[in-house]
Design an enzyme around this catalytic site. Structure first.
Site, short mmCIF file in Angstrom:
data_model
loop_
_atom_site.label_atom_id
_atom_site.label_comp_id
_atom_site.label_asym_id
_atom_site.label_seq_id
_atom_site.Cartn_x
_atom_site.Cartn_y
_atom_site.Cartn_z
N SER A 129 -2.50 -2.24 -13.41
CA SER A 129 -1.92 -2.02 -14.74
C SER A 129 -2.11 -3.29 -15.55
O SER A 129 -2.16 -4.40 -15.01
CB SER A 129 -0.42 -1.71 -14.63
OG SER A 129 0.21 -1.76 -15.90
N LYS B 118 1.85 -4.89 -9.51
CA LYS B 118 0.50 -4.65 -10.05
C LYS B 118 -0.34 -5.93 -10.00
O LYS B 118 -1.56 -5.86 -9.80
CB LYS B 118 0.59 -4.09 -11.46
CG LYS B 118 1.17 -2.68 -11.52
CD LYS B 118 0.41 -1.71 -10.61
CE LYS B 118 0.88 -0.28 -10.76
NZ LYS B 118 0.15 0.67 -9.87
N TYR C 139 7.66 -4.26 -11.32
CA TYR C 139 6.41 -3.54 -11.60
C TYR C 139 5.25 -4.51 -11.85
O TYR C 139 4.17 -4.36 -11.28
CB TYR C 139 6.61 -2.64 -12.82
CG TYR C 139 5.40 -1.81 -13.18
CD1 TYR C 139 4.94 -0.80 -12.33
CD2 TYR C 139 4.72 -2.02 -14.37
CE1 TYR C 139 3.84 -0.04 -12.67
CE2 TYR C 139 3.62 -1.26 -14.72
CZ TYR C 139 3.18 -0.26 -13.86
OH TYR C 139 2.08 0.48 -14.19
#
Length: 251
Positions: A142, A159, A155
């Protein structure tokens, strides 16, 4: 449409909807036999029926790839069905956005198991299934691993870690003719991201994007198919930002 994946056998994790489903559909359209993985059997069955209705070849693999054993089973079943194993797309994830003060142990554990550990188990199982014949692994990262926002500590960390796994695995596995790359999408409208979106937020994202629009699942699917195919056979260890230019823009 190009048949760049003709004769290839692929497994896409988290393919019940969103980026995973779009990627599986496009892979099948380009000639691959695609194993559809998701934890929910109804999502798997619907995606398989969709692909077959379009004239493609797909098989259901509704197992939990968050465990090492589950990932090995998914890869083994894919290889058994197709007679070979060429492509793995590590797409499965579970996401929660929380402020630092609100991060709970169970949130971290679940996100790590599905979004980080499963990538490692997938690569491990794929190497064995490729049996020295080479292949391509595409990990879904991401742009949050490149440029982060508030409430994304876990998150963004995961990533970023997926990008690190990609580079390290590429360096180690190149001698076995296995390429490992990643795609890094920006905010893509999907069923899973709907609760984090609003008209106001989308407008701000569009205004900050040089290409002047939000990306789509098909934008990401095309990038994944390119990295999975022999058209990219001298590319490995790379993370391709598919983001309309937003990551590196000061708009």
């Amino acid at each position: 449409m190009t048949r760049s994946l003709q004769g290839k056998v692929a497994l896409v994790t988290g393919a019940g909807h969103g980026i995973g489903r779009a990627s599986a559909r496009l892979m099948a359209a380009r000639g691959a036999i695609v194993a559809i993985n998701d934890l929910k059997e109804e999502f798997v069955a619907d995606c398989v029926a969709d692909i077959k209705g379009l004239g493609g070849r797909a098989v259901p693999v509704a197992v939990n790839v968050a465990t090492r054993e589950g990932m090995r089973e998914a890869v083994a079943r894919t290889r058994e069905t197709g007679g070979r194993f060429d492509i793995l797309v590590n797409n499965a994830a579970w996401v929660r956005y929380q402020a630092v003060a609100d991060i709970a142990p169970e949130t971290v554990d679940r996100m790590l198991v599905i979004g980080f550990k499963s990538v490692i188990w997938g690569i491990q199982a794929a190497v064995e299934a490729m049996d020295g014949k080479g292949g391509s692994i595409v990990n879904v990262a991401s742009t949050a691993g490149l440029r982060s926002a508030a409430n994304s500590v876990v998150y963004s960390g995961i990533k970023s870690g997926v990008m690190g796994i990609t580079r390290a695995a590429a360096a180690e596995l190149g001698a076995q003719r296995i390429r490992v790359n990643a795609v890094a999408p920006s905010a893509i409208p999907t069923e899973g991201t709907a609760r984090h979106r609003s008209a106001e937020r989308d407008a701000k994202r569009i205004a900050a994007t040089p290409l002047g629009r939000l990306g789509t699942v098909d934008d990401i699917a095309r990038a994944i198919c390119y990295l999975a195919s022999d058209e990219s056979d001298f590319i490995t260890g790379q993370t391709l930002a598919v983001d309309g230019g937003v990551t590196f823009s000061n708009l």
